[in-house]
Design a protein around this motif. Structure first.
Motif, short mmCIF file in Angstrom:
data_model
loop_
_atom_site.label_atom_id
_atom_site.label_comp_id
_atom_site.label_asym_id
_atom_site.label_seq_id
_atom_site.Cartn_x
_atom_site.Cartn_y
_atom_site.Cartn_z
N ASP A 21 0.82 -1.22 0.00
CA ASP A 21 0.00 0.00 0.00
C ASP A 21 0.85 1.26 0.00
OD1 ASP A 21 -2.35 -1.46 0.01
OD2 ASP A 21 -2.41 -1.58 2.20
N GLY A 22 2.15 1.09 0.12
CA GLY A 22 3.06 2.22 0.04
C GLY A 22 3.39 2.84 1.38
N LEU A 23 4.43 3.68 1.36
CA LEU A 23 4.87 4.41 2.55
C LEU A 23 5.22 5.84 2.15
CD1 LEU A 23 7.37 1.81 4.09
CD2 LEU A 23 5.08 2.36 4.97
N THR A 24 5.08 6.77 3.09
CA THR A 24 5.52 8.13 2.84
C THR A 24 7.04 8.20 2.99
OG1 THR A 24 5.34 8.78 5.15
CG2 THR A 24 3.35 9.02 3.78
N ILE A 25 7.61 9.31 2.56
CA ILE A 25 9.05 9.49 2.70
C ILE A 25 9.44 9.48 4.17
CG2 ILE A 25 10.93 11.16 2.42
CD1 ILE A 25 9.69 11.94 -0.26
N LYS A 26 8.64 10.09 5.00
CA LYS A 26 8.93 10.11 6.44
C LYS A 26 8.92 8.70 7.01
CE LYS A 26 7.44 12.33 10.75
NZ LYS A 26 6.46 13.27 11.36
N GLU A 27 7.95 7.88 6.58
CA GLU A 27 7.87 6.50 7.07
C GLU A 27 9.06 5.66 6.57
OE1 GLU A 27 2.99 6.03 7.43
OE2 GLU A 27 4.00 5.70 5.50
N ILE A 28 9.44 5.88 5.33
CA ILE A 28 10.59 5.15 4.78
C ILE A 28 11.85 5.49 5.57
CG2 ILE A 28 12.10 4.88 2.77
CD1 ILE A 28 9.62 5.37 1.02
N ALA A 29 12.04 6.80 5.83
CA ALA A 29 13.22 7.23 6.57
C ALA A 29 13.24 6.64 7.97
CB ALA A 29 13.26 8.76 6.64
N ARG A 30 12.06 6.62 8.62
CA ARG A 30 11.99 6.08 9.97
C ARG A 30 12.25 4.58 10.00
NH1 ARG A 30 6.97 7.34 11.24
NH2 ARG A 30 6.14 5.25 10.82
N GLU A 31 11.65 3.84 9.07
CA GLU A 31 11.81 2.38 9.03
C GLU A 31 13.26 1.98 8.77
OE1 GLU A 31 9.72 -0.23 9.40
OE2 GLU A 31 7.99 1.00 9.95
N LEU A 32 13.96 2.76 7.95
CA LEU A 32 15.33 2.41 7.58
C LEU A 32 16.38 3.16 8.39
CD1 LEU A 32 14.97 2.25 3.68
CD2 LEU A 32 14.96 0.35 5.30
N ALA A 33 15.90 4.00 9.32
CA ALA A 33 16.81 4.80 10.16
C ALA A 33 17.75 5.65 9.29
CB ALA A 33 17.61 3.90 11.10
N GLN A 54 3.65 7.04 -7.08
CA GLN A 54 3.12 7.81 -5.95
C GLN A 54 1.61 7.91 -6.05
OE1 GLN A 54 3.41 12.16 -5.98
NE2 GLN A 54 4.63 12.03 -4.10
N ASP A 55 0.91 7.77 -4.91
CA ASP A 55 -0.54 7.91 -4.92
C ASP A 55 -0.93 9.30 -4.43
OD1 ASP A 55 -0.37 7.90 -2.15
OD2 ASP A 55 -1.06 5.84 -1.92
N ALA A 56 -2.23 9.54 -4.34
CA ALA A 56 -2.73 10.87 -3.95
C ALA A 56 -2.30 11.25 -2.54
CB ALA A 56 -4.25 10.90 -4.06
N GLY A 57 -2.07 10.26 -1.70
CA GLY A 57 -1.64 10.53 -0.32
C GLY A 57 -0.13 10.65 -0.18
N LYS A 58 0.57 10.78 -1.29
CA LYS A 58 2.03 10.90 -1.32
C LYS A 58 2.71 9.70 -0.67
CE LYS A 58 2.31 15.90 -1.77
NZ LYS A 58 2.94 17.16 -1.30
N ARG A 59 2.12 8.53 -0.89
CA ARG A 59 2.73 7.28 -0.46
C ARG A 59 3.37 6.64 -1.68
NH1 ARG A 59 0.57 5.97 4.54
NH2 ARG A 59 1.09 3.76 4.36
N TYR A 60 4.55 6.10 -1.50
CA TYR A 60 5.30 5.54 -2.61
C TYR A 60 5.25 4.02 -2.60
CZ TYR A 60 7.15 10.21 -3.36
OH TYR A 60 7.28 11.55 -3.63
N ARG A 61 5.05 3.46 -3.80
CA ARG A 61 5.04 2.02 -3.99
C ARG A 61 6.02 1.68 -5.11
NH1 ARG A 61 -0.30 3.31 -4.41
NH2 ARG A 61 -0.43 2.54 -6.55
N LEU A 62 6.32 0.39 -5.24
CA LEU A 62 7.20 -0.04 -6.33
C LEU A 62 6.57 0.30 -7.67
CD1 LEU A 62 8.33 -3.53 -4.98
CD2 LEU A 62 9.55 -1.35 -4.83
N GLY A 63 7.40 0.75 -8.63
CA GLY A 63 6.91 1.20 -9.92
C GLY A 63 6.94 0.13 -11.00
N ALA A 64 6.28 0.46 -12.11
CA ALA A 64 6.15 -0.49 -13.22
C ALA A 64 7.48 -0.84 -13.86
CB ALA A 64 5.19 0.08 -14.27
N LYS A 65 8.43 0.07 -13.79
CA LYS A 65 9.73 -0.20 -14.43
C LYS A 65 10.42 -1.40 -13.80
CE LYS A 65 13.35 2.57 -16.55
NZ LYS A 65 13.93 3.92 -16.63
#
Length: 258
Positions: A21-33, A54-65
């Motif tokens: 479902d994706g994560l925000t940049i803040k969540e990614i930074a926190r999860e990976l320290a 990126q979705d409307a909530g600015k959450r990032y998921r793996l891309g089609a590439k």
């Protein structure tokens, strides 16, 4: 020595595989320290290049590439696994070093190498990359790939001379490729490495398009003495690998339609 930014990119990909479902940049930074500022630049770059979405909530998921890359990787692994037994038999038959390679963007990537006890030194190793225009495997791709793809590749090729035999003229190379389509295999006459003579043949997929190429390589004098015999065994092996991966050979192109 690992590159910090590259390691961080891989960690981002690995993290997002477990968060569909994706994560925000803040969540990614926190999860990976990781610092949020550097995480921001990495994520935005991956998004702009198509590796993340990126979705409307600015959450990032793996891309089609990444699907394209993953599919290509799966094909390479499958072709290598299916092909290695045939490559070993080919090496036993020709008593020369045998290679298999696939296409990655506009370069050749070696995925298998079967050494012979009288192998000569070469910089070609599994995982290494080489140009298309001056290697037997690369020229096999150029000769037997669909015409529209070949023309796109030609527009991006920068001809660099590696040996005195390296062909640096597009026109001459195109004429040579026509001959290879009639022979059924390509030739590298000491064009990438001094002393190395190579014959290479295409391996086709289920869509009839070249997916890999295999080659035999050795000292020029030794290879030329048995060139026809080696070429016959090479073509037979390429055909067997094509069959093993469920592929088929498209009808030859009409002469003059290169």
């Amino acid at each position: 020595m690992s590159v910090k930014s590259a390691v961080r990119v891989m960690r981002i990909f690995e993290l997002l595989t477990t968060h569909p479902d994706g994560l925000t940049i803040k969540e990614i930074a926190r999860e990976l320290a990781l610092p949020q500022s550097s995480t921001f630049h990495l994520v935005v770059t991956l998004f702009e290049e198509g590796y993340l979405q990126q979705d409307a909530g600015k959450r990032y998921r793996l891309g089609a590439k990444l699907i394209q890359i993953g599919t290509a990787a799966m094909e390479s692994v499958d072709i290598s696994a299916q092909g290695v037994p045939y490559l070993k038999r080919l090496m036993d038959g020709v008593q020369e070093t045998v290679f298999m390679a696939v296409l990655s963007d506009d370069q050749l990537v070696y995925i298998a190498k079967i050494d012979n006890n009288r192998s000569i030194r070469t910089t070609a190793q599994p995982g290494s990359r080489k140009p298309l225009y001056c290697t037997g495997l690369g020229k096999a791709f150029l000769a037997f790939m669909p015409e529209n793809e070949r023309r796109k590749l030609f527009d991006r090729i920068e001809f660099v001379r590696f040996t005195k035999n390296t062909m640096t003229s597009r026109e001459q190379l195109e004429e040579q490729l026509k001959q290879f389509t009639e022979l059924g295999y390509a030739i590298d006459d000491e064009e990438n490495e001094e002393g190395l003579f190579c014959l290479a043949a295409p391996v086709y997929g289920s869509d009839g398009v070249i997916k890999a190429a295999i080659s035999t390589a050795g000292p020029k004098d030794r290879m030329l003495k048995r060139k026809d015999v080696i070429a016959g065994q090479l073509l037979e092996t390429a055909g067997k690998i094509t069959e093993a991966i469920g592929g088929y050979v498209q009808p030859p192109r009409i002469k003059g339609g290169f």
